[in-house]
Design an enzyme around this catalytic site. Structure first.
Site, PDB file in Angstrom:
ATOM      1  N   ALA A  59       0.787  -1.059  -0.011  1.00  0.00           N
ATOM      2  CA  ALA A  59      -0.138   0.111  -0.140  1.00  0.00           C
ATOM      3  C   ALA A  59       0.957   1.282   0.102  1.00  0.00           C
ATOM      4  O   ALA A  59       1.676   1.290   0.785  1.00  0.00           O
ATOM      5  CB  ALA A  59      -0.957   0.072   1.336  1.00  0.00           C
ATOM      6  N   MET A  60       0.927   2.161  -0.974  1.00  0.00           N
ATOM      7  CA  MET A  60       1.812   3.079  -1.190  1.00  0.00           C
ATOM      8  C   MET A  60       0.957   4.490  -1.299  1.00  0.00           C
ATOM      9  O   MET A  60       0.096   4.796  -2.252  1.00  0.00           O
ATOM     10  CB  MET A  60       2.652   2.997  -2.468  1.00  0.00           C
ATOM     11  CG  MET A  60       3.137   1.717  -2.505  1.00  0.00           C
ATOM     12  SD  MET A  60       4.316   1.353  -4.095  1.00  0.00           S
ATOM     13  CE  MET A  60       5.717   2.685  -3.980  1.00  0.00           C
ATOM     14  N   SER A  61       1.173   5.182   0.019  1.00  0.00           N
ATOM     15  CA  SER A  61       0.444   6.418  -0.126  1.00  0.00           C
ATOM     16  C   SER A  61       0.959   7.403  -0.815  1.00  0.00           C
ATOM     17  O   SER A  61       0.232   8.797  -0.905  1.00  0.00           O
ATOM     18  CB  SER A  61       0.566   6.974   1.658  1.00  0.00           C
ATOM     19  OG  SER A  61       1.839   7.096   2.011  1.00  0.00           O
ATOM     20  N   GLY A  62       2.270   7.376  -1.304  1.00  0.00           N
ATOM     21  CA  GLY A  62       3.167   8.391  -1.892  1.00  0.00           C
ATOM     22  C   GLY A  62       3.961   9.352  -0.970  1.00  0.00           C
ATOM     23  O   GLY A  62       4.760  10.187  -1.222  1.00  0.00           O
ATOM     24  N   SER A 116       6.019   4.405   3.090  1.00  0.00           N
ATOM     25  CA  SER A 116       5.139   3.398   2.504  1.00  0.00           C
ATOM     26  C   SER A 116       6.264   3.108   1.191  1.00  0.00           C
ATOM     27  O   SER A 116       6.448   1.966   0.855  1.00  0.00           O
ATOM     28  CB  SER A 116       4.171   3.699   1.845  1.00  0.00           C
ATOM     29  OG  SER A 116       4.010   4.866   1.075  1.00  0.00           O
ATOM     30  N   LEU A 149      -4.108   3.993  -2.967  1.00  0.00           N
ATOM     31  CA  LEU A 149      -5.676   3.949  -2.819  1.00  0.00           C
ATOM     32  C   LEU A 149      -6.287   5.530  -2.974  1.00  0.00           C
ATOM     33  O   LEU A 149      -5.997   6.419  -2.386  1.00  0.00           O
ATOM     34  CB  LEU A 149      -5.855   3.630  -1.415  1.00  0.00           C
ATOM     35  CG  LEU A 149      -5.358   2.070  -0.769  1.00  0.00           C
ATOM     36  CD1 LEU A 149      -5.879   2.019   0.599  1.00  0.00           C
ATOM     37  CD2 LEU A 149      -5.989   0.955  -1.886  1.00  0.00           C
ATOM     38  N   CYS A 170      -9.718   3.856   9.396  1.00  0.00           N
ATOM     39  CA  CYS A 170      -9.440   3.575   8.164  1.00  0.00           C
ATOM     40  C   CYS A 170      -8.738   2.109   8.180  1.00  0.00           C
ATOM     41  O   CYS A 170      -8.637   1.406   7.179  1.00  0.00           O
ATOM     42  CB  CYS A 170      -8.487   4.885   7.317  1.00  0.00           C
ATOM     43  SG  CYS A 170      -8.021   4.451   5.880  1.00  0.00           S
ATOM     44  N   CYS A 213      -6.990  13.186   6.066  1.00  0.00           N
ATOM     45  CA  CYS A 213      -6.759  13.144   4.783  1.00  0.00           C
ATOM     46  C   CYS A 213      -8.164  13.761   3.974  1.00  0.00           C
ATOM     47  O   CYS A 213      -7.854  14.435   2.797  1.00  0.00           O
ATOM     48  CB  CYS A 213      -6.568  11.799   4.125  1.00  0.00           C
ATOM     49  SG  CYS A 213      -7.844  10.539   4.319  1.00  0.00           S
TER      50      CYS A 213
END
EC number: 2.8.1.13
Length: 360
Positions: free
Chosen positions: A9-12, A16, A35, A104, A197
């Site tokens: 899972a890569m949030s930016g 991550s 996501l 979340c 977020c």
């Protein structure tokens, strides 16, 4: 470690990205996914604060390219709206103070995402959370206590933990950033996000006002029972709050006033002196126990009552769908809707025993 097929899972963000890179270095077959969660147009402005921005999606894709892994974007906005955003608004309307990051994790990252990952043949989900997960399946605090995120992971079940990987738990944030620089990741110096977020620029009060409208009511002093002010929406307050009360008159004793409680039924915010915030007993509901068998008798442990809050010794009893904690010293500002997470002190990292949602 046996090589498995994992979804990163890569949030930016930097955490991550490094977690995904470490999973590759460990020999796993890694696929990156970002996501798409928030549909608030304000989050897509260039320079908008928070996460789930266009910049975050681009940063995640660039990191995946540097690492050399496949990358996809999954639209989870509808599920996120129902399970996190709508829940957030409903909790505030009910006079509680939710933790959307915890929700979340519980409903999206380690439920909806994990379920889809398993259905697609992945063995586990890897994230950049700062926490440790040992071969014994126990969740522990990160070595970097200032960045520890075990509190917001305390809601996860044993089954969810069994399909999770947290590669950063043995590293400090400084070490993670240095590694990102060494790997050529452009997010190495990207600032951490501290905002909710889906709330543009951190304006929680404005976000709630748009959805709940103006609902004027009284602010009452607990010492005298007198109305000492008016509010435009009780949802704008949380237990322990001092700023923004806008009281009509000074308190009789001349001391500062804090929010003691919110009563939606009467639309009343009750304020009082700081010492009135202290509680010695906490009741909670929907316990999740992962640190071994659920205890049949009360146990001695430590509890944390909010993210980055102090740790307090306590006697904890778990019964049916409830949890009760007798605190060994009073704590101020305990808010319904937050999580209570129980820990067992351990030289190898405090172990998460379980969690529950604070009711009172």
């Amino acid at each position: 470690m046996v090589a498995v097929r994992v979804l990163a899972a890569m949030s930016g963000g930097v955490d991550s990205a490094v977690a995904a890179a470490r999973a590759v270095a460990a020999g796993h077959d890694v696929t990156g996914v970002h996501l798409a969660l928030a549909r608030n147009p304000q989050t897509y402005r260039t320079g908008a604060r928070g996460c789930c921005t266009l910049e975050d999606s681009r940063d995640a894709r660039r990191a995946a390219d540097v690492i050399g892994i496949p990358f996809y974007v999954w639209d989870m906005a509808e599920r996120f709206q129902a399970d996190v955003v709508d829940d957030f608004v409903a909790e505030y309307a009910a006079g509680r103070t939710p933790n959307p990051c915890l929700r979340c994790n519980e409903k999206i990252k380690f439920a909806a995402v994990l379920d889809r990952a398993v259905a697609l043949g992945f063995d586990a989900v890897v994230t950049g959370h700062h926490a440790r997960l040992g071969a014994d399946g126990l969740l522990r605090r990160s070595v970097d206590l200032a960045k520890d995120q075990s509190y917001v992971l305390g809601v996860l079940t044993r089954e969810q933990l069994g399909r999770s990987m947290f590669p950063l738990g043995d590293s400090t944030k400084t070490q993670v950033r240095a590694e990102a620089t060494g790997r050529g990741l452009t997010v190495a110096d990207k600032p951490d996000s501290h905002d909710i977020c889906f709330v543009a620029d951190g304006d929680t009060r404005g976000f709630l006002a748009e959805r709940l409208g103006a609902t004027p009511g009284d602010v009452v002093d607990s010492s005298t029972g007198a109305v000492v002010g008016r509010h435009t929406g009780a949802y704008a307050y949380t237990v322990g709050q001092r700023r923004g009360l806008h009281l009509d008159r000074p308190a009789p004793d001349g001391r500062p006033r804090y929010v003691l409680s919110i009563t939606p039924k009467t639309n009343t915010v009750t304020v009082g002196p700081a010492e009135a915030l202290a509680v010695s007993q906490v009741r909670a509901q929907r316990p999740v126990w992962t640190g071994g068998p659920r205890p049949a008798d009360p146990i001695e442990c430590e509890v944390q009552l909010r993210a980055h809050g102090d740790v307090v010794p306590a006697t904890v009893a778990v019964t049916g769908d409830g949890l009760r904690a007798e605190l060994h010293r009073p704590v101020r500002g305990v808010a319904a809707g937050q999580a209570i997470v129980a820990y067992r002190p351990d030289p190898g990292g405090d172990v998460v025993l379980g969690s529950a949602t604070i009711a009172a």
